[in-house]
Enzyme design. Structure first.
Site, short mmCIF file in Angstrom:
data_model
loop_
_atom_site.label_atom_id
_atom_site.label_comp_id
_atom_site.label_asym_id
_atom_site.label_seq_id
_atom_site.Cartn_x
_atom_site.Cartn_y
_atom_site.Cartn_z
N VAL A 1 0.91 -1.25 -0.03
CA VAL A 1 -0.03 0.09 0.05
C VAL A 1 0.98 1.27 -0.21
CG1 VAL A 1 -2.17 -0.89 1.03
CG2 VAL A 1 -0.33 -0.29 2.59
N CYS A 2 0.35 2.21 -0.46
CA CYS A 2 0.68 3.85 -0.34
C CYS A 2 1.71 4.02 -1.28
CB CYS A 2 1.51 4.10 1.09
SG CYS A 2 0.51 4.07 2.58
N SER A 3 2.35 3.01 -2.01
CA SER A 3 3.37 3.30 -2.91
C SER A 3 2.72 2.54 -4.02
CB SER A 3 4.86 2.93 -2.89
OG SER A 3 4.59 1.54 -2.58
N ASP A 4 1.44 2.17 -4.02
CA ASP A 4 0.74 1.46 -5.04
C ASP A 4 0.18 1.98 -6.15
OD1 ASP A 4 -0.49 -1.32 -5.56
OD2 ASP A 4 -2.24 0.15 -5.88
#
Lengths: 172, 153
Positions: B43-46
């Site tokens: 997640v979050c850098s997806d």
């Protein structure tokens, strides 16, 4: 990839505002990786705050993080009362409690004028400021949070990598 | 990998467990294809999560975005729900990787799509394509630049 637009007077900056070394973070207040970067960036500020300028821009992933955008707006509202960084820090230090009510509680702890703060939370101009930060991030090649730029160039590494590189350059 | 100026090969792929999407039905609109290796990356850098936040920017350029991986329609369904995605993920699942192969972005060794972006114009011609290192989320600045170029034509 370079920063678009360049750092300007609408940005929130701390440290040595006259410095030629400028670090920009694109961050999301509900992102756990930004939370993890926060104490490292504090360390950076303690060691090199007199030598560099640190800028924070909003990059809320609102679909993934329910409170990211309202938290960003809350820091802009606090900014209108001269307490941007105080709110910024308070949110990261209490990220696990983040929600709308908690933002009001933080505003009280920071002795903000609450009725004004609540009014400002609804101010579309502040929402626009947050959205334009987000758009600038997209145009600058931000691909997740936190993303850092050093003197307008994208830095592909973590806060820890950033601190290390600045330390290495400082001792040379 | 297919380059600028090439007609985009047509395909029909499942977008939901019971709905298919055919590329040629989107003539008259710009289309972004984002091939990616797999659902459930961190997640979050997806990459898909980023595009999900950008739909209103894409809309401004009259562009539809489709994610494409070899994951099945049910896998996409669960992933979409979990990430609250508001754009279709297409399943290049049967025959596996057939569409990625047509676009020249299939990784034979891993059996996955490479991480590649295509911007296709209203007439179905590739305006821009970009192959990203697999581990790097390419962001969206290249897509927006390509869409801006199309607008200025």
């Amino acid at each position: 990839m370079s920063l678009k637009p360049a750092v300007n007077k609408n940005d929130h900056a701390q440290g040595n505002l006259k410095s030629d070394l400028v670090i920009v973070e694109y961050g999301d207040y509900q992102c756990p990786y930004c939370r993890a970067a926060y104490p490292v960036l504090k360390e950076l500020g303690r060691e090199f705050g007199s030598q560099l300028k640190f800028v924070f821009r909003n990059f809320p992933l609102s679909e993934m993080h329910q409170y990211a955008r309202v938290a960003a707006i809350a820091t802009e509202a606090a900014n209108l009362q001269g307490k941007f960084w105080e709110m910024h820090d308070a949110i990261y230090e209490n990220q696990e409690n983040l929600n709308e009510k908690f933002l009001i509680k933080l505003a009280k702890q920071l002795n903000l004028n609450i009725s004004q703060f609540e009014k400002d939370l609804q101010n579309p101009e502040l929402g626009n400021k947050v959205d334009s930060d987000f758009e600038s991030g997209v145009m600058s090649g931000v691909n997740g949070t936190p993303s850092f730029f050093v003197n307008d160039k994208k830095f592909d590494g973590s806060a820890r990598d950033l601190l290390q590189i600045i330390r290495e350059n400082a001792t040379e | 990998m297919l380059q600028k100026g090439t007609p985009a090969p047509d395909f029909t792929l499942f977008a939901t467990p019971d709905q298919e999407i055919t590329l040629s039905e989107f003539k008259g609109q710009n289309v972004i294809l984002a091939f990616y290796p797999a659902d459930w990356s961190p997640v979050c850098s997806d990459q898909m999560a980023l595009y999900n936040e950008m739909l209103k920017f894409f809309k401004k350029y009259n562009a539809e975005i489709f994610g494409i991986s070899v994951d099945s329609k049910w896998c996409h369904f669960a992933f979409s729900q979990s990430r609250n995605l508001h754009f279709p993920l297409l399943a290049d699942f049967e025959a596996k990787g057939e569409t990625a192969k047509k676009y020249g972005v299939y990784n034979d060794k891993e059996g996955e799509c490479k991480r590649a972006l295509f911007v296709i114009d209203k007439d179905g011609i590739i305006e821009w394509s970009y192959l990203s290192p697999t581990a790097v989320n390419p962001g969206a600045d290249g897509i927006l630049e390509a869409l801006q170029n199309l607008n200025n034509k």
